[in-house]
Design an enzyme around this catalytic site. Structure first.
Site, mmCIF file in Angstrom:
data_model
loop_
_atom_site.group_PDB
_atom_site.id
_atom_site.type_symbol
_atom_site.label_atom_id
_atom_site.label_comp_id
_atom_site.label_asym_id
_atom_site.label_seq_id
_atom_site.Cartn_x
_atom_site.Cartn_y
_atom_site.Cartn_z
ATOM 1 N N CYS A 101 -21.803 -3.043 -17.051
ATOM 2 C CA CYS A 101 -22.305 -2.642 -15.728
ATOM 3 C C CYS A 101 -21.667 -1.321 -15.299
ATOM 4 C CB CYS A 101 -21.987 -3.729 -14.701
ATOM 5 S SG CYS A 101 -22.491 -3.300 -13.012
ATOM 6 N N ASP A 135 0.789 -1.222 0.000
ATOM 7 C CA ASP A 135 0.000 0.000 0.000
ATOM 8 C C ASP A 135 0.829 1.284 0.000
ATOM 9 O OD1 ASP A 135 -2.367 1.499 0.003
ATOM 10 O OD2 ASP A 135 -2.385 1.642 2.173
ATOM 11 N N CYS A 170 -13.459 11.857 -3.527
ATOM 12 C CA CYS A 170 -13.772 10.532 -2.983
ATOM 13 C C CYS A 170 -13.957 10.606 -1.464
ATOM 14 C CB CYS A 170 -12.636 9.569 -3.330
ATOM 15 S SG CYS A 170 -12.855 7.909 -2.662
ATOM 16 N N CYS A 173 -21.774 6.193 -6.753
ATOM 17 C CA CYS A 173 -20.769 6.988 -6.026
ATOM 18 C C CYS A 173 -21.411 8.264 -5.482
ATOM 19 C CB CYS A 173 -19.597 7.335 -6.944
ATOM 20 S SG CYS A 173 -18.327 8.332 -6.124
#
Length: 378
Positions: free
Chosen positions: A191, A134, A214, A198
């Protein structure tokens, strides 16, 4: 050294230590990714948490001399919680996203990669290895996609056939010439549920995320949350799962075999008011083992204020009053002022008027004035 035999032994060992998927790819540059990242920079779509050097993010040879291959791993996490506590009037609760349930995944995956490194070194003592999870330079999803772990979905997650997108990713660069796995075909097809769902329109198009919009990013920023997003955050304290929970590929996915990620109900759905009085030490003691604690208590407490406003929880007025009058942090005082304005009672109006007289911070003054305007007070 028989590389094919070693590769098979690595796969077997990985499964024995709880790595759910493993794939192999070359250490060749991520050419298409480099172009996408440059575009993200131009559009200011990056979160700011990433490695800023695009070359390092896309050129494995810059990270390990004589790099030949990359091993990608995936570890599944649960999507459902047993005995989930329910909030009610006067006892409202917030929510940590699923990726913050249980023990910090950075710790868990780094440990598994360390075990994998040790195993390889017992077989090839002079092997050169470099692992990351990460926070490393490489883009985990790009490595996983090329190594056949899953496909890169429209919601910017890696989706695996076995576990959906509920997987943590890590990788190891090596100087060993492992045979690469085949990338997986895109199965999102036509899709668009994640794009449509969102809350802030952060998924600007398939596979492209404006991180500045976000909610997962907004809940982690240490700055005040822009007003246009506050109502969208709801009771989220850390992260956002919407684009995963609406995904058809995640239907029925709830893999609980990784006990490290078993959620503690009272921690991942905590009472909001109790969060507001935690000291730094108390926060670290209670939440320090969770990945959602990495930015400290301030963003979490700010998000708790936003959540109380979302619920219009009048029982929170005494605590919000204390914070706007006594808390040393302008972000907390300002967000408390906004929350009081959203809750909107006669009692609140008097508190805001009183604080406007004594407040000196420009941001807080602005929030108080806007809250009073919200209440139609001049």
């Amino acid at each position: 050294m028989n590389v094919a035999q070693l590769q098979h032994e690595i796969q077997t060992f990985a499964a024995s230590i709880g790595i759910d998927k493993i794939g192999f790819t070359t250490a060749a540059p991520f050419v298409k990714l480099k172009d996408r990242l440059k575009q993200q920079q131009r559009l200011n779509y990056q979160s700011g948490f990433e490695e800023p050097d695009i070359e390092k993010r896309t050129e494995p040879l810059l990270l390990l001399d004589q790099a030949e291959s990359i091993i990608a791993i995936a570890v599944a996490y649960p999507s459902k919680m047993s005995d989930s506590p329910r909030g009610k009037k006067g006892e409202r609760r917030g929510m940590f996203c699923r990726a913050s349930w249980g023990e910090d995944y950075h710790t868990v995956l780094r440990d598994k990669l360390a075990q994998l490194e040790l195993f390889i070194l017992t077989k090839v003592p002079d092997a050169r290895l470099r692992s990351m999870v990460d926070t490393g330079e490489l883009v985990d999803r790009a490595v996983a996609e090329r190594a056949g772990i899953g496909w890169s979905a429209k919601n910017c997650s890696i989706i695996t056939p076995e576990f959906g997108s509920y997987v943590y990713l890590g990788e190891m660069i090596t100087n060993l010439p492992f045979a690469p796995d085949e990338p997986m075909e895109d199965q999102c097809l036509d899709c668009n549920l994640c794009l449509d769902a969102c809350p802030t329109g952060a998924l600007v198009q398939p596979g492209q995320l404006d991180a500045q919009r976000c909610i997962a990013f907004l809940t982690q920023t240490k700055k005040p949350v822009p007003e246009e997003f506050r109502h969208k955050i709801g009771n989220r304290l850390y992260g956002c799962d919407t684009c995963q929970t609406v995904c058809p590929k995640n239907k029925g996915m709830n893999h609980k075999h990784q006990l490290s990620f078993t959620p503690e109900p009272e921690l991942v759905k905590p009472l909001l008011l109790s969060l507001l009085s935690l000291s730094n030490r108390q926060f670290k003691e209670q939440y320090g083992h969770m990945s959602g604690s990495w930015r400290g208590k301030n963003p979490i407490q700010r998000n708790a204020l936003i959540a109380l406003a979302h619920f219009k929880d009048e029982s929170a007025i005494p605590e919000l009053t204390r914070l706007i009058k006594e808390d040393p942090r302008p972000m907390i005082r300002g967000t408390a002022a906004w929350a009081l304005g959203e809750i909107g009672t006669t009692e609140v109006q008097e508190v805001l008027k009183e604080c406007l007289v004594i407040e000196e911070d420009e941001f807080v003054v602005s929030e108080i004035k806007q809250a009073l305007e919200q209440l139609h007070i001049n």
